[in-house]
Design a protein around this motif. Structure first.
Motif, mmCIF file in Angstrom:
data_model
loop_
_atom_site.group_PDB
_atom_site.id
_atom_site.type_symbol
_atom_site.label_atom_id
_atom_site.label_comp_id
_atom_site.label_asym_id
_atom_site.label_seq_id
_atom_site.Cartn_x
_atom_site.Cartn_y
_atom_site.Cartn_z
ATOM 1 N N THR A 376 0.766 56.287 -64.357
ATOM 2 C CA THR A 376 0.267 56.557 -65.706
ATOM 3 C C THR A 376 0.001 55.245 -66.438
ATOM 4 O OG1 THR A 376 2.477 56.591 -66.689
ATOM 5 C CG2 THR A 376 1.662 58.664 -65.753
ATOM 6 N N GLY A 377 -0.429 55.362 -67.681
ATOM 7 C CA GLY A 377 -0.644 54.194 -68.541
ATOM 8 C C GLY A 377 -0.135 54.471 -69.941
ATOM 9 N N HIS A 378 -1.025 54.279 -70.950
ATOM 10 C CA HIS A 378 -0.792 54.605 -72.362
ATOM 11 C C HIS A 378 0.061 53.561 -73.073
ATOM 12 C CE1 HIS A 378 -1.453 57.158 -75.715
ATOM 13 N NE2 HIS A 378 -0.243 57.701 -75.765
ATOM 14 N N ASN A 379 1.300 53.342 -72.645
ATOM 15 C CA ASN A 379 2.034 52.187 -73.159
ATOM 16 C C ASN A 379 1.564 50.940 -72.420
ATOM 17 O OD1 ASN A 379 3.924 52.764 -75.298
ATOM 18 N ND2 ASN A 379 4.966 54.112 -73.856
ATOM 19 N N HIS A 380 1.370 49.857 -73.164
ATOM 20 C CA HIS A 380 0.747 48.654 -72.598
ATOM 21 C C HIS A 380 1.824 47.765 -71.973
ATOM 22 C CE1 HIS A 380 -2.510 49.315 -75.931
ATOM 23 N NE2 HIS A 380 -2.432 50.331 -75.072
ATOM 24 N N ASP A 381 2.377 48.239 -70.889
ATOM 25 C CA ASP A 381 3.452 47.530 -70.202
ATOM 26 C C ASP A 381 3.547 48.064 -68.789
ATOM 27 O OD1 ASP A 381 5.001 49.999 -70.246
ATOM 28 O OD2 ASP A 381 5.535 49.533 -72.316
ATOM 29 N N TYR A 382 4.528 47.554 -68.059
ATOM 30 C CA TYR A 382 4.806 48.047 -66.711
ATOM 31 C C TYR A 382 6.236 48.575 -66.677
ATOM 32 C CZ TYR A 382 5.909 48.078 -61.722
ATOM 33 O OH TYR A 382 6.307 48.447 -60.462
ATOM 34 N N GLU A 383 6.407 49.764 -66.102
ATOM 35 C CA GLU A 383 7.739 50.327 -65.961
ATOM 36 C C GLU A 383 7.785 51.187 -64.708
ATOM 37 O OE1 GLU A 383 11.195 52.383 -68.751
ATOM 38 O OE2 GLU A 383 9.085 52.610 -69.333
ATOM 39 N N ARG A 384 8.858 51.025 -63.955
ATOM 40 C CA ARG A 384 9.069 51.837 -62.753
ATOM 41 C C ARG A 384 10.305 52.704 -62.942
ATOM 42 N NH1 ARG A 384 12.377 50.581 -58.397
ATOM 43 N NH2 ARG A 384 12.173 48.329 -58.629
ATOM 44 N N PHE A 385 10.146 53.995 -62.648
ATOM 45 C CA PHE A 385 11.249 54.934 -62.745
ATOM 46 C C PHE A 385 11.759 55.313 -61.364
ATOM 47 C CE2 PHE A 385 9.658 55.262 -66.978
ATOM 48 C CZ PHE A 385 10.751 55.641 -67.749
ATOM 49 N N ALA A 386 13.032 55.684 -61.318
ATOM 50 C CA ALA A 386 13.599 56.282 -60.113
ATOM 51 C C ALA A 386 12.901 57.612 -59.855
ATOM 52 C CB ALA A 386 15.099 56.507 -60.311
ATOM 53 N N ASN A 389 12.854 64.532 -61.493
ATOM 54 C CA ASN A 389 12.282 65.872 -61.577
ATOM 55 C C ASN A 389 11.502 65.990 -62.881
ATOM 56 O OD1 ASN A 389 14.129 66.434 -63.665
ATOM 57 N ND2 ASN A 389 15.636 67.285 -62.230
ATOM 58 N N ALA A 390 10.991 67.166 -63.187
ATOM 59 C CA ALA A 390 10.126 67.335 -64.354
ATOM 60 C C ALA A 390 10.880 67.479 -65.661
ATOM 61 C CB ALA A 390 9.215 68.545 -64.157
ATOM 62 N N THR A 391 12.198 67.616 -65.595
ATOM 63 C CA THR A 391 12.976 67.886 -66.809
ATOM 64 C C THR A 391 13.894 66.738 -67.209
ATOM 65 O OG1 THR A 391 14.623 69.041 -65.451
ATOM 66 C CG2 THR A 391 12.891 70.381 -66.466
ATOM 67 N N GLY A 392 13.676 65.559 -66.653
ATOM 68 C CA GLY A 392 14.405 64.380 -67.102
ATOM 69 C C GLY A 392 15.543 63.924 -66.230
ATOM 70 N N GLY A 393 15.724 64.526 -65.080
ATOM 71 C CA GLY A 393 16.833 64.155 -64.220
ATOM 72 C C GLY A 393 16.408 63.327 -63.025
ATOM 73 N N VAL A 394 17.258 62.367 -62.649
ATOM 74 C CA VAL A 394 17.030 61.603 -61.425
ATOM 75 C C VAL A 394 17.277 62.528 -60.234
ATOM 76 C CG1 VAL A 394 17.833 59.664 -60.015
ATOM 77 C CG2 VAL A 394 17.639 59.402 -62.504
ATOM 78 N N ASP A 395 16.363 62.492 -59.280
ATOM 79 C CA ASP A 395 16.445 63.377 -58.126
ATOM 80 C C ASP A 395 15.998 62.596 -56.898
ATOM 81 O OD1 ASP A 395 16.135 65.244 -56.116
ATOM 82 O OD2 ASP A 395 15.107 66.730 -57.363
ATOM 83 N N ASN A 396 16.946 62.050 -56.168
ATOM 84 C CA ASN A 396 16.620 61.207 -55.018
ATOM 85 C C ASN A 396 16.245 61.999 -53.778
ATOM 86 O OD1 ASN A 396 17.002 58.560 -56.140
ATOM 87 N ND2 ASN A 396 19.195 59.015 -56.225
ATOM 88 N N GLY A 421 16.685 56.742 -65.870
ATOM 89 C CA GLY A 421 15.861 56.596 -64.675
ATOM 90 C C GLY A 421 15.001 55.364 -64.648
ATOM 91 N N SER A 422 14.880 54.659 -65.788
ATOM 92 C CA SER A 422 14.070 53.440 -65.817
ATOM 93 C C SER A 422 14.749 52.353 -64.991
ATOM 94 C CB SER A 422 13.882 52.957 -67.253
ATOM 95 O OG SER A 422 13.143 51.746 -67.279
ATOM 96 N N GLU A 423 14.026 51.792 -64.038
ATOM 97 C CA GLU A 423 14.603 50.809 -63.119
ATOM 98 C C GLU A 423 14.100 49.385 -63.354
ATOM 99 O OE1 GLU A 423 15.620 53.484 -59.189
ATOM 100 O OE2 GLU A 423 13.628 52.563 -59.296
ATOM 101 N N VAL A 424 12.815 49.229 -63.639
ATOM 102 C CA VAL A 424 12.223 47.896 -63.804
ATOM 103 C C VAL A 424 11.220 47.957 -64.946
ATOM 104 C CG1 VAL A 424 10.790 46.100 -62.732
ATOM 105 C CG2 VAL A 424 12.516 47.283 -61.365
ATOM 106 N N ARG A 425 11.180 46.894 -65.786
ATOM 107 C CA ARG A 425 10.274 46.870 -66.934
ATOM 108 C C ARG A 425 9.752 45.456 -67.176
ATOM 109 N NH1 ARG A 425 14.713 49.504 -67.697
ATOM 110 N NH2 ARG A 425 15.744 47.654 -68.504
ATOM 111 N N ASP A 426 8.499 45.372 -67.638
ATOM 112 C CA ASP A 426 7.948 44.100 -68.107
ATOM 113 C C ASP A 426 6.842 44.382 -69.107
ATOM 114 O OD1 ASP A 426 7.547 40.995 -67.615
ATOM 115 O OD2 ASP A 426 5.555 41.901 -67.626
#
Length: 463
Positions: A376-386, A389-396, A421-426
Protein backbone atom coordinates in the motif's frame (compact mmCIF):
# COMPACT_ATOMS: atom_id res chain seq x y z
CA UNK A 1 32.33 9.29 -33.01
CA UNK A 2 32.41 9.08 -36.81
CA UNK A 3 33.72 5.56 -37.56
CA UNK A 4 31.40 3.04 -39.22
CA UNK A 5 30.67 -0.47 -38.00
CA UNK A 6 33.45 -2.85 -39.01
CA UNK A 7 32.92 -6.58 -39.54
CA UNK A 8 35.86 -8.96 -39.52
CA UNK A 9 36.14 -12.73 -39.71
CA UNK A 10 39.43 -13.74 -38.16
CA UNK A 11 40.63 -16.62 -36.06
CA UNK A 12 42.58 -14.14 -33.92
CA UNK A 13 39.41 -12.54 -32.58
CA UNK A 14 37.80 -15.90 -31.92
CA UNK A 15 40.83 -17.02 -29.93
CA UNK A 16 40.21 -14.25 -27.42
CA UNK A 17 36.90 -15.83 -26.45
CA UNK A 18 36.70 -19.52 -27.22
CA UNK A 19 38.42 -22.67 -28.22
CA UNK A 20 38.79 -23.14 -31.96
CA UNK A 21 35.35 -23.57 -33.54
CA UNK A 22 34.42 -26.43 -35.75
CA UNK A 23 34.90 -26.01 -39.46
CA UNK A 24 31.22 -25.23 -40.00
CA UNK A 25 31.25 -22.20 -37.72
CA UNK A 26 32.12 -18.63 -38.68
CA UNK A 27 32.71 -15.66 -36.42
CA UNK A 28 32.13 -11.97 -37.23
CA UNK A 29 33.09 -9.05 -35.02
CA UNK A 30 31.30 -5.70 -35.16
CA UNK A 31 32.19 -2.42 -33.49
CA UNK A 32 29.50 0.06 -32.39
CA UNK A 33 27.89 2.54 -34.71
CA UNK A 34 27.24 4.62 -31.55
CA UNK A 35 28.10 4.61 -27.87
CA UNK A 36 27.77 7.26 -25.18
CA UNK A 37 26.62 7.94 -21.63
CA UNK A 38 24.43 10.47 -19.80
CA UNK A 39 24.65 11.99 -16.31
CA UNK A 40 21.87 13.29 -14.04
CA UNK A 41 23.86 16.24 -12.64
CA UNK A 42 24.57 17.56 -16.16
CA UNK A 43 21.17 16.93 -17.75
CA UNK A 44 21.77 18.85 -21.01
CA UNK A 45 25.35 17.73 -21.66
CA UNK A 46 26.15 15.32 -24.48
CA UNK A 47 29.11 12.95 -24.01
CA UNK A 48 29.08 11.45 -27.51
CA UNK A 49 32.72 12.26 -28.24
CA UNK A 50 34.07 10.89 -24.96
CA UNK A 51 36.69 8.15 -25.09
CA UNK A 52 34.81 6.26 -22.37
CA UNK A 53 31.35 5.38 -21.13
CA UNK A 54 30.36 4.66 -17.55
CA UNK A 55 27.73 3.24 -15.19
CA UNK A 56 27.42 4.79 -11.75
CA UNK A 57 24.93 5.85 -9.08
CA UNK A 58 26.68 8.90 -7.61
CA UNK A 59 26.17 10.83 -9.82
CA UNK A 60 23.75 8.66 -11.75
CA UNK A 61 25.22 7.69 -15.10
CA UNK A 62 23.80 5.38 -17.75
CA UNK A 63 25.48 4.12 -20.92
CA UNK A 64 24.15 3.14 -24.34
CA UNK A 65 25.67 1.11 -27.17
CA UNK A 66 24.28 0.46 -30.65
CA UNK A 67 25.48 -2.08 -33.23
CA UNK A 68 24.41 -2.68 -36.82
CA UNK A 69 24.84 -6.30 -37.88
CA UNK A 70 24.89 -7.16 -41.58
CA UNK A 71 26.21 -9.81 -43.91
CA UNK A 72 25.19 -12.85 -41.85
CA UNK A 73 24.08 -15.76 -44.03
CA UNK A 74 23.65 -18.51 -41.43
CA UNK A 75 21.74 -18.77 -38.12
CA UNK A 76 23.32 -17.14 -35.06
CA UNK A 77 24.57 -19.71 -32.57
CA UNK A 78 26.32 -17.30 -30.20
CA UNK A 79 26.55 -13.54 -29.65
CA UNK A 80 28.79 -11.87 -27.08
CA UNK A 81 29.06 -8.20 -26.14
CA UNK A 82 32.63 -7.45 -25.07
CA UNK A 83 33.59 -4.19 -23.34
CA UNK A 84 36.97 -3.23 -21.92
CA UNK A 85 37.46 -1.61 -18.53
CA UNK A 86 39.63 1.51 -18.79
CA UNK A 87 43.05 1.75 -17.16
CA UNK A 88 41.43 3.45 -14.14
CA UNK A 89 37.98 1.88 -14.33
CA UNK A 90 38.03 -0.81 -11.63
CA UNK A 91 34.80 -1.08 -9.63
CA UNK A 92 32.98 -3.32 -7.20
CA UNK A 93 30.11 -3.44 -9.69
CA UNK A 94 30.35 -3.51 -13.47
CA UNK A 95 26.68 -2.60 -13.77
CA UNK A 96 23.45 -4.16 -14.99
CA UNK A 97 23.19 -4.56 -18.77
CA UNK A 98 19.95 -4.90 -20.69
CA UNK A 99 18.69 -4.87 -24.24
CA UNK A 100 16.93 -1.76 -25.57
CA UNK A 101 14.05 -1.48 -28.02
CA UNK A 102 14.91 2.12 -28.99
CA UNK A 103 17.78 2.27 -31.48
CA UNK A 104 16.86 5.66 -32.97
CA UNK A 105 18.97 7.77 -30.58
CA UNK A 106 21.94 9.76 -31.82
CA UNK A 107 25.13 9.70 -29.78
CA UNK A 108 25.83 13.35 -30.61
CA UNK A 109 22.39 14.49 -29.43
CA UNK A 110 21.41 12.30 -26.47
CA UNK A 111 21.63 13.72 -22.94
CA UNK A 112 20.04 12.97 -19.58
CA UNK A 113 16.86 14.86 -20.43
CA UNK A 114 16.17 13.04 -23.69
CA UNK A 115 17.85 9.68 -23.04
CA UNK A 116 16.29 6.49 -24.40
CA UNK A 117 14.69 4.03 -21.99
CA UNK A 118 16.63 0.92 -21.00
CA UNK A 119 13.55 -1.26 -21.28
CA UNK A 120 14.66 -4.76 -22.24
CA UNK A 121 15.37 -7.87 -20.24
CA UNK A 122 18.42 -8.13 -18.03
CA UNK A 123 21.34 -9.76 -19.85
CA UNK A 124 23.90 -9.65 -17.04
CA UNK A 125 24.62 -8.07 -13.67
CA UNK A 126 28.37 -7.75 -13.56
CA UNK A 127 30.33 -8.17 -10.37
CA UNK A 128 33.69 -6.50 -9.68
CA UNK A 129 35.71 -5.42 -12.72
CA UNK A 130 39.43 -4.64 -12.84
CA UNK A 131 41.52 -2.13 -14.79
CA UNK A 132 42.41 -3.08 -18.39
CA UNK A 133 40.09 -6.09 -18.33
CA UNK A 134 37.73 -7.29 -21.06
CA UNK A 135 34.33 -8.35 -19.73
CA UNK A 136 31.78 -10.31 -21.67
CA UNK A 137 27.97 -10.41 -21.75
CA UNK A 138 26.03 -13.16 -23.50
CA UNK A 139 23.51 -11.45 -25.82
CA UNK A 140 22.53 -14.49 -27.88
CA UNK A 141 18.92 -14.12 -26.78
CA UNK A 142 18.77 -10.67 -28.39
CA UNK A 143 21.02 -10.82 -31.46
CA UNK A 144 19.30 -13.35 -33.70
CA UNK A 145 20.43 -12.17 -37.13
CA UNK A 146 21.04 -9.05 -39.19
CA UNK A 147 19.69 -5.77 -37.82
CA UNK A 148 20.38 -2.95 -35.37
CA UNK A 149 20.68 -3.81 -31.69
CA UNK A 150 20.89 -1.58 -28.61
CA UNK A 151 22.23 -2.23 -25.13
CA UNK A 152 22.04 -0.10 -22.00
CA UNK A 153 23.98 -0.15 -18.75
CA UNK A 154 23.14 1.25 -15.31
CA UNK A 155 24.19 0.71 -11.72
CA UNK A 156 22.85 1.08 -8.18
CA UNK A 157 26.43 1.15 -6.88
CA UNK A 158 28.13 4.49 -6.13
CA UNK A 159 31.48 2.97 -7.15
CA UNK A 160 31.34 3.67 -10.89
CA UNK A 161 32.79 1.44 -13.61
CA UNK A 162 34.41 3.00 -16.70
CA UNK A 163 34.76 1.39 -20.12
CA UNK A 164 36.60 2.30 -23.34
CA UNK A 165 34.29 3.71 -26.01
CA UNK A 166 34.65 3.34 -29.75
CA UNK A 167 36.91 6.41 -29.83
CA UNK A 168 39.60 4.33 -28.12
CA UNK A 169 40.48 2.45 -31.30
CA UNK A 170 41.66 -1.11 -30.63
CA UNK A 171 39.90 -1.13 -27.26
CA UNK A 172 36.48 -0.26 -28.71
CA UNK A 173 33.52 -2.46 -27.69
CA UNK A 174 32.90 -5.56 -29.76
CA UNK A 175 29.87 -7.61 -30.71
CA UNK A 176 31.23 -11.07 -31.53
CA UNK A 177 28.76 -13.27 -33.43
CA UNK A 178 29.22 -16.94 -34.26
CA UNK A 179 27.04 -18.49 -36.95
CA UNK A 180 26.67 -22.14 -37.86
CA UNK A 181 27.86 -24.76 -35.37
CA UNK A 182 28.56 -23.09 -32.05
CA UNK A 183 32.02 -23.51 -30.53
CA UNK A 184 32.39 -24.68 -26.94
CA UNK A 185 33.29 -21.56 -24.93
CA UNK A 186 36.38 -21.65 -22.74
CA UNK A 187 36.66 -18.07 -21.51
CA UNK A 188 39.66 -16.94 -19.54
CA UNK A 189 39.06 -15.69 -15.98
CA UNK A 190 39.33 -12.10 -17.14
CA UNK A 191 36.35 -12.48 -19.50
CA UNK A 192 33.92 -14.24 -17.16
CA UNK A 193 32.61 -11.59 -14.78
CA UNK A 194 28.98 -11.75 -15.88
CA UNK A 195 26.49 -13.75 -13.82
CA UNK A 196 23.27 -15.16 -15.22
CA UNK A 197 20.20 -13.15 -14.23
CA UNK A 198 17.48 -14.73 -12.15
CA UNK A 199 14.56 -16.12 -14.11
CA UNK A 200 12.13 -15.22 -11.34
CA UNK A 201 9.86 -12.24 -12.04
CA UNK A 202 10.19 -8.97 -10.13
CA UNK A 203 7.44 -6.60 -8.96
CA UNK A 204 8.88 -3.21 -7.98
CA UNK A 205 7.49 0.20 -7.14
CA UNK A 206 5.95 2.57 -4.60
CA UNK A 207 3.07 4.96 -4.12
CA UNK A 208 2.84 8.75 -3.62
CA UNK A 209 5.13 9.51 -6.51
CA UNK A 210 5.35 12.49 -8.83
CA UNK A 211 5.35 15.94 -7.31
CA UNK A 212 6.87 18.79 -9.30
CA UNK A 213 7.76 20.43 -5.99
CA UNK A 214 10.22 17.70 -4.95
CA UNK A 215 13.06 15.76 -6.51
CA UNK A 216 12.04 12.46 -4.99
CA UNK A 217 10.31 11.07 -8.06
CA UNK A 218 13.45 11.58 -10.14
CA UNK A 219 15.49 9.80 -7.45
CA UNK A 220 13.15 6.79 -7.44
CA UNK A 221 12.79 6.73 -11.23
CA UNK A 222 16.58 6.47 -11.38
CA UNK A 223 16.34 3.37 -9.18
CA UNK A 224 13.80 1.83 -11.55
CA UNK A 225 16.22 2.41 -14.43
CA UNK A 226 18.44 -0.26 -12.90
CA UNK A 227 15.73 -2.76 -11.84
CA UNK A 228 13.98 -4.97 -14.35
CA UNK A 229 10.45 -6.23 -13.84
CA UNK A 230 6.86 -5.02 -13.59
CA UNK A 231 6.39 -1.59 -12.00
CA UNK A 232 3.58 -1.08 -9.49
CA UNK A 233 2.59 2.59 -9.17
CA UNK A 234 0.46 2.44 -6.01
CA UNK A 235 -1.71 5.53 -6.13
CA UNK A 236 -1.28 9.30 -5.78
CA UNK A 237 0.85 8.98 -8.87
CA UNK A 238 0.70 12.65 -9.97
CA UNK A 239 0.27 15.56 -7.57
CA UNK A 240 -1.63 17.61 -6.71
CA UNK A 241 -4.79 16.55 -8.54
CA UNK A 242 -4.06 13.72 -10.94
CA UNK A 243 -4.91 16.10 -13.78
CA UNK A 244 -3.65 15.61 -17.32
CA UNK A 245 -1.19 18.45 -16.76
CA UNK A 246 0.12 16.79 -13.59
CA UNK A 247 0.93 13.66 -15.58
CA UNK A 248 2.50 15.68 -18.40
CA UNK A 249 4.59 17.94 -16.19
CA UNK A 250 5.41 15.79 -13.17
CA UNK A 251 4.94 12.05 -13.74
CA UNK A 252 5.89 11.62 -17.38
CA UNK A 253 9.43 13.10 -17.13
CA UNK A 254 10.35 10.62 -14.38
CA UNK A 255 8.36 7.44 -13.82
CA UNK A 256 6.79 7.97 -17.23
CA UNK A 257 9.82 6.44 -18.89
CA UNK A 258 8.72 3.13 -17.33
CA UNK A 259 5.07 3.50 -18.39
CA UNK A 260 5.16 0.53 -20.78
CA UNK A 261 5.89 -1.88 -17.91
CA UNK A 262 3.74 -0.19 -15.25
CA UNK A 263 0.61 -1.68 -13.69
CA UNK A 264 -0.94 1.16 -11.62
CA UNK A 265 -3.47 1.45 -8.82
CA UNK A 266 -5.44 4.61 -8.17
CA UNK A 267 -5.10 6.80 -5.07
CA UNK A 268 -7.20 9.57 -3.60
CA UNK A 269 -5.39 12.42 -5.39
CA UNK A 270 -6.35 10.93 -8.75
CA UNK A 271 -10.00 11.49 -7.83
CA UNK A 272 -9.36 15.19 -7.26
CA UNK A 273 -10.01 15.17 -11.00
CA UNK A 274 -13.59 14.01 -11.67
CA UNK A 275 -13.72 10.30 -12.39
CA UNK A 276 -9.92 10.13 -12.13
CA UNK A 277 -9.95 10.82 -15.88
CA UNK A 278 -6.39 12.16 -15.89
CA UNK A 279 -5.16 8.86 -14.45
CA UNK A 280 -7.25 6.57 -16.64
CA UNK A 281 -6.49 8.54 -19.80
CA UNK A 282 -2.75 8.52 -19.08
CA UNK A 283 -2.40 4.83 -18.26
CA UNK A 284 -5.08 3.61 -20.64
CA UNK A 285 -5.86 -0.11 -20.67
CA UNK A 286 -3.12 -0.79 -18.11
CA UNK A 287 -5.32 0.83 -15.42
CA UNK A 288 -8.34 -1.41 -16.03
CA UNK A 289 -11.96 -0.41 -16.50
CA UNK A 290 -12.30 3.32 -15.57
CA UNK A 291 -15.57 2.59 -13.78
CA UNK A 292 -13.81 0.03 -11.56
CA UNK A 293 -10.06 0.60 -11.29
CA UNK A 294 -9.35 -2.98 -10.24
CA UNK A 295 -7.92 -5.88 -12.24
CA UNK A 296 -5.53 -8.84 -11.97
CA UNK A 297 -2.72 -10.53 -13.88
CA UNK A 298 -0.14 -13.29 -13.42
CA UNK A 299 3.63 -13.14 -13.02
CA UNK A 300 5.35 -16.52 -13.06
CA UNK A 301 3.93 -18.63 -10.23
CA UNK A 302 2.15 -15.61 -8.74
CA UNK A 303 -1.31 -14.09 -9.12
CA UNK A 304 -1.23 -10.29 -8.80
CA UNK A 305 -4.27 -8.17 -7.93
CA UNK A 306 -4.48 -4.36 -8.17
CA UNK A 307 -7.47 -2.96 -6.27
CA UNK A 308 -9.28 0.37 -5.86
CA UNK A 309 -9.21 1.47 -2.21
CA UNK A 310 -11.17 4.69 -2.82
CA UNK A 311 -14.07 2.97 -1.11
CA UNK A 312 -16.40 5.98 -1.22
CA UNK A 313 -16.13 5.93 -5.02
CA UNK A 314 -15.86 2.19 -5.72
CA UNK A 315 -17.23 0.29 -2.74
CA UNK A 316 -14.97 -2.10 -0.82
CA UNK A 317 -17.76 -3.42 1.41
CA UNK A 318 -18.50 -7.09 1.86
CA UNK A 319 -20.90 -8.06 -0.93
CA UNK A 320 -19.90 -5.10 -3.12
CA UNK A 321 -19.08 -5.63 -6.79
CA UNK A 322 -15.36 -5.19 -6.10
CA UNK A 323 -15.26 -7.54 -3.11
CA UNK A 324 -17.27 -10.22 -4.94
CA UNK A 325 -15.09 -9.84 -8.05
CA UNK A 326 -12.01 -10.28 -5.85
CA UNK A 327 -13.31 -13.46 -4.23
CA UNK A 328 -14.25 -14.94 -7.60
CA UNK A 329 -10.93 -13.90 -9.12
CA UNK A 330 -8.95 -15.50 -6.30
CA UNK A 331 -11.03 -18.67 -6.43
CA UNK A 332 -10.37 -18.98 -10.16
CA UNK A 333 -6.61 -18.47 -9.88
CA UNK A 334 -4.44 -21.54 -10.42
CA UNK A 335 -1.30 -19.87 -9.05
CA UNK A 336 0.01 -21.02 -5.64
CA UNK A 337 1.06 -17.53 -4.47
CA UNK A 338 -0.80 -14.19 -4.42
CA UNK A 339 0.19 -10.54 -3.96
CA UNK A 340 -2.18 -7.55 -3.95
CA UNK A 341 -1.63 -3.80 -3.93
CA UNK A 342 -3.80 -0.74 -3.42
CA UNK A 343 -3.36 2.76 -2.03
CA UNK A 344 -4.93 3.02 1.45
CA UNK A 345 -3.27 0.78 4.09
CA UNK A 346 -5.25 -1.49 6.36
CA UNK A 347 -2.46 -0.99 8.93
CA UNK A 348 -0.17 2.02 9.36
CA UNK A 349 1.69 3.92 12.06
CA UNK A 350 2.07 7.01 9.87
CA UNK A 351 1.41 10.39 11.40
CA UNK A 352 -0.67 11.78 8.49
CA UNK A 353 -3.26 9.06 7.92
CA UNK A 354 -4.54 6.35 10.21
CA UNK A 355 -5.32 2.73 9.44
CA UNK A 356 -8.10 2.34 6.86
CA UNK A 357 -10.85 0.07 8.13
CA UNK A 358 -12.98 0.36 4.98
CA UNK A 359 -10.54 -1.90 3.10
CA UNK A 360 -10.93 -4.67 5.69
CA UNK A 361 -13.32 -6.72 3.47
CA UNK A 362 -10.69 -6.76 0.71
CA UNK A 363 -8.03 -7.83 3.19
CA UNK A 364 -10.39 -10.51 4.54
CA UNK A 365 -11.05 -11.91 1.07
CA UNK A 366 -7.30 -12.17 0.46
CA UNK A 367 -6.76 -13.74 3.89
CA UNK A 368 -9.51 -16.29 3.24
CA UNK A 369 -7.72 -17.25 0.02
CA UNK A 370 -4.25 -17.56 1.60
CA UNK A 371 -2.62 -14.52 0.00
CA UNK A 372 0.97 -13.71 0.92
CA UNK A 373 1.58 -9.96 0.49
CA UNK A 374 -0.28 -6.64 0.35
CA UNK A 375 1.54 -3.44 -0.68
CA UNK A 376 0.00 0.00 0.00
CA UNK A 377 0.93 3.68 0.12
CA UNK A 378 -0.95 6.83 1.30
CA UNK A 379 1.36 7.62 4.22
CA UNK A 380 4.61 9.00 2.81
CA UNK A 381 6.95 6.57 4.52
CA UNK A 382 8.02 2.94 4.58
CA UNK A 383 6.66 0.44 7.08
CA UNK A 384 6.72 -3.34 7.22
CA UNK A 385 4.21 -5.31 9.27
CA UNK A 386 4.34 -8.86 10.57
CA UNK A 387 1.89 -11.28 8.93
CA UNK A 388 -1.54 -10.07 10.08
CA UNK A 389 -5.15 -11.15 9.87
CA UNK A 390 -7.87 -8.70 8.81
CA UNK A 391 -8.90 -7.72 12.34
CA UNK A 392 -5.61 -6.47 13.77
CA UNK A 393 -3.94 -9.61 15.05
CA UNK A 394 -0.51 -11.01 14.26
CA UNK A 395 -0.94 -14.38 12.57
CA UNK A 396 2.26 -16.19 11.66
CA UNK A 397 0.37 -19.16 10.22
CA UNK A 398 -2.01 -17.63 7.68
CA UNK A 399 -1.41 -13.91 8.05
CA UNK A 400 -0.65 -11.53 5.18
CA UNK A 401 2.48 -9.37 5.34
CA UNK A 402 1.53 -5.76 4.55
CA UNK A 403 3.97 -3.07 3.45
CA UNK A 404 3.36 0.68 3.41
CA UNK A 405 5.47 1.89 0.46
CA UNK A 406 4.53 5.54 0.18
CA UNK A 407 8.09 6.77 -0.39
CA UNK A 408 7.84 7.15 -4.17
CA UNK A 409 8.74 10.81 -4.44
CA UNK A 410 6.49 13.36 -2.76
CA UNK A 411 7.34 14.92 0.62
CA UNK A 412 8.12 12.38 3.34
CA UNK A 413 6.26 12.10 6.66
CA UNK A 414 6.98 10.69 10.10
CA UNK A 415 5.18 8.36 12.48
CA UNK A 416 2.64 8.66 15.27
CA UNK A 417 1.44 5.82 17.49
CA UNK A 418 3.21 2.64 16.53
CA UNK A 419 0.62 0.00 15.67
CA UNK A 420 0.69 -3.67 16.73
CA UNK A 421 2.63 -5.80 14.27
CA UNK A 422 4.80 -2.96 12.98
CA UNK A 423 8.31 -4.35 12.54
CA UNK A 424 10.36 -1.81 10.53
CA UNK A 425 9.80 1.90 9.79
CA UNK A 426 11.54 4.78 8.00
CA UNK A 427 10.26 8.24 7.11
CA UNK A 428 13.47 9.84 5.84
CA UNK A 429 14.28 7.98 2.61
CA UNK A 430 12.74 7.89 -0.85
CA UNK A 431 12.99 4.50 -2.45
CA UNK A 432 11.22 1.57 -4.06
CA UNK A 433 10.09 -1.81 -2.76
CA UNK A 434 11.39 -4.73 -4.82
CA UNK A 435 9.63 -8.09 -4.58
CA UNK A 436 11.35 -11.04 -6.23
CA UNK A 437 8.69 -13.68 -6.83
CA UNK A 438 10.12 -17.19 -6.59
CA UNK A 439 8.12 -20.33 -7.37
CA UNK A 440 6.97 -20.81 -3.76
CA UNK A 441 8.46 -17.89 -1.84
CA UNK A 442 9.37 -14.23 -2.19
CA UNK A 443 12.16 -11.84 -1.25
CA UNK A 444 11.52 -8.23 -0.32
CA UNK A 445 14.05 -5.40 -0.49
CA UNK A 446 13.73 -1.68 0.19
CA UNK A 447 16.04 -0.02 -2.35
CA UNK A 448 16.99 3.48 -1.11
CA UNK A 449 17.64 6.61 -3.13
CA UNK A 450 21.24 7.36 -4.00
CA UNK A 451 23.23 8.56 -1.00
CA UNK A 452 20.94 7.04 1.64
CA UNK A 453 21.73 3.99 3.74
CA UNK A 454 18.38 2.79 5.13
CA UNK A 455 17.30 -0.57 3.73
CA UNK A 456 15.19 -3.54 4.70
CA UNK A 457 15.11 -7.04 3.25
CA UNK A 458 13.96 -10.55 3.98
CA UNK A 459 12.19 -13.61 2.62
CA UNK A 460 9.01 -15.62 3.27
CA UNK A 461 7.49 -18.79 1.91
CA UNK A 462 4.07 -18.89 0.31
CA UNK A 463 1.23 -20.39 2.35
Amino acid sequence: MATAAVATTTAAVVALLTAAPSASAATSTFTPVADTYVQDTTPTTNYGTSSLFTVDNSPVRQSFLKFTVSGLTAPVSSAKLRIRVTSTGNSASGGTWKSMSDTTWSETAVNWNNKPVIDGGTLASLGSVANDQWVEVDVTSVVTGNGTFGFGGSSTNADGAYYDSRESGADAPQLVITTGTAPTPTPTPSTSTSTPPTADPVLVGAGDIADCGTGGDEATANLLDGISGTVMAIGDTAYPNGAASDYTNCYNPTWGRHKARTKPATGNHEYNTSGATGYFNYFGASAGDPTKGYYSFDLGNWHVVALNSNCSVVSCAAGSAQEQWLRNDLAASTKPCTVAYWHHPRYTSGSSHGSTTTVQPLYQALYDNNAEVIVTGHNHDYERFAPMNATGGVDNTRGIRQFVAGMGGTGLNGFGTIQPGSEVRDGTTWGVLKLTLHSNSYDWQFVPQSGKTFTDSGTNSCH
